[in-house]
Design a protein around this motif. Structure first.
Motif, PDB file in Angstrom:
ATOM      1  N   ILE A 205      29.017  14.118 -46.271  1.00  0.00           N
ATOM      2  CA  ILE A 205      29.765  14.939 -47.221  1.00  0.00           C
ATOM      3  C   ILE A 205      30.497  16.001 -46.420  1.00  0.00           C
ATOM      4  O   ILE A 205      29.939  16.568 -45.473  1.00  0.00           O
ATOM      5  N   GLY A 206      31.742  16.281 -46.785  1.00  0.00           N
ATOM      6  CA  GLY A 206      32.470  17.266 -46.005  1.00  0.00           C
ATOM      7  C   GLY A 206      33.518  18.015 -46.787  1.00  0.00           C
ATOM      8  O   GLY A 206      33.707  17.794 -47.986  1.00  0.00           O
ATOM      9  N   VAL A 207      34.200  18.905 -46.083  1.00  0.00           N
ATOM     10  CA  VAL A 207      35.216  19.748 -46.699  1.00  0.00           C
ATOM     11  C   VAL A 207      36.227  20.172 -45.636  1.00  0.00           C
ATOM     12  O   VAL A 207      35.889  20.309 -44.458  1.00  0.00           O
TER      13      VAL A 207
ATOM     14  N   SER B 215      28.171  12.774 -57.852  1.00  0.00           N
ATOM     15  CA  SER B 215      26.840  13.256 -57.488  1.00  0.00           C
ATOM     16  C   SER B 215      26.852  14.751 -57.201  1.00  0.00           C
ATOM     17  O   SER B 215      27.857  15.318 -56.746  1.00  0.00           O
ATOM     18  N   GLY B 216      25.713  15.382 -57.417  1.00  0.00           N
ATOM     19  CA  GLY B 216      25.573  16.792 -57.087  1.00  0.00           C
ATOM     20  C   GLY B 216      25.730  17.072 -55.607  1.00  0.00           C
ATOM     21  O   GLY B 216      26.010  18.210 -55.215  1.00  0.00           O
ATOM     22  N   ARG B 217      25.578  16.052 -54.746  1.00  0.00           N
ATOM     23  CA  ARG B 217      25.735  16.285 -53.304  1.00  0.00           C
ATOM     24  C   ARG B 217      27.176  16.607 -52.928  1.00  0.00           C
ATOM     25  O   ARG B 217      27.427  17.138 -51.840  1.00  0.00           O
ATOM     26  N   GLU B 218      28.117  16.295 -53.815  1.00  0.00           N
ATOM     27  CA  GLU B 218      29.509  16.684 -53.547  1.00  0.00           C
ATOM     28  C   GLU B 218      29.624  18.191 -53.374  1.00  0.00           C
ATOM     29  O   GLU B 218      30.507  18.678 -52.657  1.00  0.00           O
ATOM     30  N   THR B 219      28.716  18.948 -53.992  1.00  0.00           N
ATOM     31  CA  THR B 219      28.814  20.411 -53.950  1.00  0.00           C
ATOM     32  C   THR B 219      28.487  20.990 -52.582  1.00  0.00           C
ATOM     33  O   THR B 219      28.697  22.186 -52.342  1.00  0.00           O
ATOM     34  N   ILE B 220      27.984  20.164 -51.660  1.00  0.00           N
ATOM     35  CA  ILE B 220      27.761  20.641 -50.289  1.00  0.00           C
ATOM     36  C   ILE B 220      29.065  21.185 -49.705  1.00  0.00           C
ATOM     37  O   ILE B 220      29.095  22.256 -49.086  1.00  0.00           O
ATOM     38  N   GLY B 221      30.146  20.449 -49.896  1.00  0.00           N
ATOM     39  CA  GLY B 221      31.442  20.895 -49.382  1.00  0.00           C
ATOM     40  C   GLY B 221      31.887  22.198 -50.017  1.00  0.00           C
ATOM     41  O   GLY B 221      32.459  23.077 -49.346  1.00  0.00           O
ATOM     42  N   ARG B 222      31.623  22.363 -51.307  1.00  0.00           N
ATOM     43  CA  ARG B 222      31.993  23.599 -51.991  1.00  0.00           C
ATOM     44  C   ARG B 222      31.232  24.795 -51.417  1.00  0.00           C
ATOM     45  O   ARG B 222      31.792  25.887 -51.250  1.00  0.00           O
TER      46      ARG B 222
END
Length: 368
Positions: free
Chosen positions: A24-26, A128-135
């Motif tokens: 996961i990244g940003v 998925s909630g793991r998308e929020t890692i980038g946020r």
């Protein structure tokens, strides 16, 4: 086609990756050069949303260690895009193999299928909630930048399952004392007991996150479509589990009278201030100098172990019991996500407001 994975104008954040993909990244574009930042600082924010820390979060164990891949040199931002990644380590995609055949109640399975004709069913993919890692990684940068300007963003669990915290004396230390990130340890214990009961019943719980932005100067935000409150609402509503946002008195204002809801102005030395703050720090879409109060309603975790009714992709009515590793409550781990999105929005709009007056522009160029 606009893919909808970016937020912000001058301080622009683009997230990427899936729950069960490689990582996961940003990418953060528009961060001014010279801000001191490091993986260690960003990690402190990520640790607050990391899974497996308490019995009230998913047992999935991930270190969620962040790597800065560009945009930082010798501990300072360079003014170029900042790319960050967290690699997934403990995916168990087989837990989700059955989900490919049916739609989970409360999830985006059905709508993804209808929109794209295809979906990544492993843990929800992009939903998925793991998308929020980038946020959160991007929000850490925004929070650190805001601190340089005397602005502080702090979020906490205000209510869980209807059990409300006393928020008359909130501090970061009090928030961190609670495994649920409630600033009231008595309320936290009551909420923990409720969670134990619902976990035994194979059910889940929702709640309310409150976020306070203090130190924002007067005049941030635009009067029509780019209102500060409108953009804050969009930022927070874009978080997957959030189903409602209110600012200041919020929905309570609908039952108040004008004489009660209006915040009387007064002089505080040479500055204009307010006697109350029902407006939540924003008037006409523009900050008024008071603390900004924002609350987000977070739904109960849709993945529960008890039997639920749904349909499969063949159009048949079926009953399912969701397998896999899931949070019995989303609220505690979402606290830092709300904080991050509020900070990203606030910093972006602060940068935009710098050009609102000729005075500001002249003051800048006089220093050159």
């Amino acid at each position: 086609m606009a893919a909808g994975s970016s937020f912000g104008n001058l301080f622009r954040v683009t997230t990427w990756g899936e729950s069960h993909g490689k990582g996961i990244g940003v990418v953060v574009d528009g961060c001014p050069a010279g801000l001191e930042i490091s993986e260690e600082v960003i990690q402190k924010y990520l640790n607050r949303r990391k899974p497996g820390q308490t019995r009230y979060s998913t047992p999935r164990k991930e270190d969620d260690l962040v790597e800065i891949q560009s945009g930082v040199f010798e501990g300072k931002t360079t003014g170029t895009p900042i790319s960050m990644v967290v690699y997934n380590k403990t995916q168990r995609s087989k837990d989700y193999s059955e989900i490919a055949k049916y739609y989970r109640p409360g999830h985006a399975d059905y709508t993804f299928d209808e929109k794209f004709g295809f979906r990544d069913y492993r843990g929800g993919g992009r939903s998925s909630g793991r998308e929020t890692i980038g946020r959160v990684a991007a929000g850490a940068i925004a929070c650190e930048a805001l601190k340089q300007l005397g602005v502080n963003v702090m979020a906490y669990s205000k209510a869980i399952g209807g059990i409300e915290a006393d928020t008359t004396d909130v501090s970061f230390d009090k928030i961190m004392e609670s495994p649920l990130y409630m600033p009231d340890i008595v309320a936290s214990h009551k909420a923990e007991k409720l969670l134990e009961e619902k976990m035994n019943e194979q059910d889940s719980v929702g709640g309310i996150i409150e976020c306070v932005i203090s130190g924002i100067p007067t005049g941030v935000g635009e009067p029509v479509f780019e209102k500060l409150d409108a953009n804050l609402a969009k930022a927070v509503m874009s978080i997957g589990a959030v189903k409602g946002v209110e600012i200041g008195a919020g929905f309570e204002a609908a039952s108040m009278y004008g004489s009660d809801n209006n915040d009387a102005f007064k002089m505080d030395g040479e500055n204009v201030s307010k006697k109350t703050n029902n407006a939540g720090g924003i008037l006409g879409g523009i900050s008024d100098g008071s603390d900004i109060f924002l609350r987000a309603a977070v739904k109960p975790t849709p993945s529960i172990a008890r039997s639920q009714e749904t349909v499969n992709r063949d159009g048949e009515d079926i009953e399912v019991q969701i397998k896999g590793r899931h949070d019995p409550i989303i609220v505690p781990r979402a606290v830092v996500v709300v904080e991050s999105m509020a900070a990203i929005c606030a910093f972006d709009m602060l940068l935009e407001s710098m050009t609102s007056k000729m005075y500001n522009i002249k003051k800048y160029f006089e220093r050159i």
